[in-house]
Design an enzyme around this catalytic site. Structure first.
Site, PDB file in Angstrom:
ATOM      1  N   SER A 145      45.561  -3.452  49.814  1.00 24.57           N
ATOM      2  CA  SER A 145      46.474  -4.354  49.149  1.00 24.57           C
ATOM      3  C   SER A 145      46.251  -5.534  49.867  1.00 24.57           C
ATOM      4  O   SER A 145      45.632  -5.491  50.952  1.00 24.57           O
ATOM      5  CB  SER A 145      48.009  -3.927  49.265  1.00 24.57           C
ATOM      6  OG  SER A 145      48.759  -5.102  48.998  1.00 24.57           O
ATOM      7  N   TYR A 158      55.551  -1.672  53.862  1.00 22.78           N
ATOM      8  CA  TYR A 158      54.192  -1.657  53.312  1.00 22.78           C
ATOM      9  C   TYR A 158      52.807  -2.251  54.026  1.00 22.78           C
ATOM     10  O   TYR A 158      52.023  -1.613  54.169  1.00 22.78           O
ATOM     11  CB  TYR A 158      54.448  -2.284  51.842  1.00 22.78           C
ATOM     12  CG  TYR A 158      53.155  -2.094  50.823  1.00 22.78           C
ATOM     13  CD1 TYR A 158      52.859  -0.807  50.288  1.00 22.78           C
ATOM     14  CD2 TYR A 158      52.639  -3.109  50.379  1.00 22.78           C
ATOM     15  CE1 TYR A 158      51.734  -0.672  49.796  1.00 22.78           C
ATOM     16  CE2 TYR A 158      51.645  -2.880  49.218  1.00 22.78           C
ATOM     17  CZ  TYR A 158      50.919  -1.813  49.052  1.00 22.78           C
ATOM     18  OH  TYR A 158      50.270  -1.758  48.151  1.00 22.78           O
TER      19      TYR A 158
HETATM   20  N1  LIG Z   1      50.750  -1.726  41.644  1.00 25.89           N
HETATM   21  C1  LIG Z   1      50.333  -2.672  42.402  1.00 25.89           C
HETATM   22  O1  LIG Z   1      50.840  -4.183  41.995  1.00 25.89           O
HETATM   23  C2  LIG Z   1      49.417  -2.590  43.559  1.00 25.89           C
HETATM   24  C3  LIG Z   1      48.770  -3.846  44.096  1.00 25.89           C
HETATM   25  C4  LIG Z   1      48.014  -3.699  45.252  1.00 25.89           C
HETATM   26  C5  LIG Z   1      47.525  -2.352  45.684  1.00 25.89           C
HETATM   27  N2  LIG Z   1      48.081  -1.302  44.935  1.00 25.89           N
HETATM   28  C6  LIG Z   1      47.821   0.125  45.356  1.00 25.89           C
HETATM   29  O2  LIG Z   1      47.141   0.867  44.549  1.00 25.89           O
HETATM   30  C7  LIG Z   1      47.352   2.149  44.386  1.00 25.89           C
HETATM   31  C8  LIG Z   1      47.865   2.469  43.242  1.00 25.89           C
HETATM   32  O3  LIG Z   1      48.958   2.165  42.778  1.00 25.89           O
HETATM   33  P1  LIG Z   1      49.923   2.075  41.637  1.00 25.89           P
HETATM   34  O4  LIG Z   1      51.197   1.319  41.686  1.00 25.89           O
HETATM   35  O5  LIG Z   1      49.207   1.928  40.569  1.00 25.89           O
HETATM   36  O6  LIG Z   1      50.397   3.755  41.588  1.00 25.89           O
HETATM   37  P2  LIG Z   1      51.345   4.458  40.783  1.00 25.89           P
HETATM   38  O7  LIG Z   1      51.520   3.833  39.544  1.00 25.89           O
HETATM   39  O8  LIG Z   1      52.804   4.649  41.528  1.00 25.89           O
HETATM   40  O9  LIG Z   1      50.697   5.855  40.462  1.00 25.89           O
HETATM   41  C9  LIG Z   1      50.596   6.882  41.725  1.00 25.89           C
HETATM   42  C10 LIG Z   1      49.596   7.801  41.434  1.00 25.89           C
HETATM   43  O10 LIG Z   1      49.450   8.826  42.648  1.00 25.89           O
HETATM   44  C11 LIG Z   1      49.861   9.974  42.279  1.00 25.89           C
HETATM   45  N3  LIG Z   1      50.482  10.522  43.450  1.00 25.89           N
HETATM   46  C12 LIG Z   1      51.411  10.208  44.200  1.00 25.89           C
HETATM   47  N4  LIG Z   1      51.968  10.809  45.524  1.00 25.89           N
HETATM   48  C13 LIG Z   1      50.704  11.839  45.488  1.00 25.89           C
HETATM   49  C14 LIG Z   1      50.296  12.842  46.134  1.00 25.89           C
HETATM   50  N5  LIG Z   1      50.997  13.002  47.324  1.00 25.89           N
HETATM   51  N6  LIG Z   1      49.256  13.610  45.883  1.00 25.89           N
HETATM   52  C15 LIG Z   1      48.598  13.439  44.792  1.00 25.89           C
HETATM   53  N7  LIG Z   1      49.024  12.451  43.835  1.00 25.89           N
HETATM   54  C16 LIG Z   1      50.011  11.644  44.353  1.00 25.89           C
HETATM   55  C17 LIG Z   1      50.874  10.106  41.190  1.00 25.89           C
HETATM   56  O11 LIG Z   1      50.926  11.181  40.396  1.00 25.89           O
HETATM   57  P3  LIG Z   1      52.047  12.233  40.771  1.00 25.89           P
HETATM   58  O12 LIG Z   1      53.163  11.601  41.056  1.00 25.89           O
HETATM   59  O13 LIG Z   1      51.859  13.198  39.547  1.00 25.89           O
HETATM   60  O14 LIG Z   1      51.405  12.897  42.073  1.00 25.89           O
HETATM   61  C18 LIG Z   1      50.286   8.946  40.193  1.00 25.89           C
HETATM   62  O15 LIG Z   1      49.199   9.309  39.371  1.00 25.89           O
HETATM   63  C19 LIG Z   1      48.411   2.481  45.719  1.00 25.89           C
HETATM   64  O16 LIG Z   1      47.556   2.653  46.615  1.00 25.89           O
HETATM   65  C20 LIG Z   1      48.939   0.917  46.044  1.00 25.89           C
HETATM   66  O17 LIG Z   1      49.225   0.793  47.428  1.00 25.89           O
HETATM   67  C21 LIG Z   1      49.073  -1.514  43.900  1.00 25.89           C
END
Ligand SMILES: NC(=O)c1ccc[n+]([C@@H]2O[C@H](COP(=O)([O-])OP(=O)(O)OC[C@H]3O[C@@H](n4cnc5c(N)ncnc54)[C@H](OP(=O)(O)O)[C@@H]3O)[C@@H](O)[C@H]2O)c1
Length: 289
Positions: A145, A158
């Site tokens: 991130s 974070y």
């Molecule tokens: N969203 C943003 O704006 C943003 C910006 C910069 C970086 N990021 C990074 O991008 C990544 C994804 O973020 P997101 O917001 O798109 O995620 P999200 O929508 O919260 O989705 C999380 C995913 O991870 C799975 N998951 C969570 N814990 C798990 C575990 N212990 N084992 C296996 N699967 C697991 C969830 O499914 P289940 O719950 O079914 O396991 C889901 O598929 C993260 O690393 C985040 O830090 C996000």
């Protein structure tokens, strides 16, 4: 090892593949011709995503339910991949979670949760997949991130966790290069999503003393949300070029570089990019006896 391995399409495993960025990365890798393995905990959601991607006309991906914070489950996951495909070319560690809060309130339990979610998951998957990746001369992509590169106000633990992931990524790259395995980090700013601004409302409201903007993507950082597809394309490019470190959007690279060379100037710029300082809500008056 499967004797047909060298003639079959490359195999990619994406963790956190049922939502947000992970789903976009899975879609992009399918379009690139990978045999795709989707990993998340909820089997129902995994089935739904497999149905959706199959209906889009792509090759049918395979889903393997796994909690990637559990070493035993991760071990079994890699065994299944080996038995089924005999190879793994790409591992994308997407699982991770953000936070809202101030350092003054950050406790060790929360730190441990965030390190587990953002760092231990990537470490366990990368370690367990290393023998398979070594065989293919493969590639690991970790999703960081902007908080892997700079600190920012109101993001709780974070930045701490994502900085740790950045350090781990570089160490893995240095140590695994002689073994033929490339390791890269993508550090995107806030990513567009339907529930943006609502995900952290509770954490921000509960007498946290945080300003309302802290619930916004990036804790109120004045950076336009990235389309997830753009970040997914950056992952595809990283795999192709075996690039080490990518910051998105590109125009924020100088901000990171300035912060490293001239920290005071970097802080000043960051304060300009983030929302105004919070006035902490006073503690509730003591209950009358
Ligand atoms: N969203 C943003 O704006 C943003 C910006 C910069 C970086 N990021 C990074 O991008 C990544 C994804 O973020 P997101 O917001 O798109 O995620 P999200 O929508 O919260 O989705 C999380 C995913 O991870 C799975 N998951 C969570 N814990 C798990 C575990 N212990 N084992 C296996 N699967 C697991 C969830 O499914 P289940 O719950 O079914 O396991 C889901 O598929 C993260 O690393 C985040 O830090 C996000």
């Amino acid at each position: 090892m499967n004797s047909n391995a060298s003639f079959s399409p490359p195999v990619a495993l994406v963790t956190g593949a049922t939502a947000g960025l992970g789903l976009a990365i899975g879609r992009a890798l399918l379009r690139e011709g990978y045999q795709l393995i989707l990993v998340a905990r909820d089997p129902q959601r995994l089935n739904d995503v497999v149905q959706t991607l199959s209906a889009e006309g792509a090759v049918v991906p395979v889903s393997l339910p796994c909690d990637v914070s559990d070493p035993e489950q991760v071990g079994r996951l890699c065994q299944q991949v080996d038995e089924r495909y005999g190879r793994l070319d790409v591992l994308v560690n997407v699982v991770g979670t953000s936070d809202r809060g101030m350092v003054v309130d950050l406790g060790p339990e929360r730190v441990a949760q965030l390190i587990t979610a953002n760092v231990v998951t990537a470490l366990l998957c990368s370690q367990a997949c290393l023998p398979l990746l070594e065989r293919s001369g493969g590639c690991v992509v970790n999703i960081g991130s902007l908080a892997s590169k700079v600190g920012a106000r109101f993001l709780g633990g974070y930045p701490l966790a994502k900085h740790a992931l950045a350090g781990l990524t570089q160490q893995m790259r240095l140590e695994w290069r002689p073994r033929g395995v490339h390791v890269g980090l993508i550090s995107p700013g806030p990513i567009r999503r339907a529930d943006a601004g609502r995900r952290y409302e509770q954490q921000v409201q509960q007498g946290s003393g945080l300003p309302a903007q802290a619930a916004q993507p990036g804790g109120g950082t004045r950076v336009k949300g990235l389309p997830p597809e753009r970040v997914a394309q950056a992952v595809v490019r990283m795999i192709r070029r075996r690039s080490a470190d990518v910051i998105l959007p590109w125009h924020l690279r100088p901000l990171v570089a300035i912060g490293h060379c001239w920290p005071a100037l970097g802080d000043w710029l960051l304060l300009r990019f983030t929302s105004s300082a919070p006035s902490r809500t006073p503690p509730p008056p003591p209950a009358e006896s």
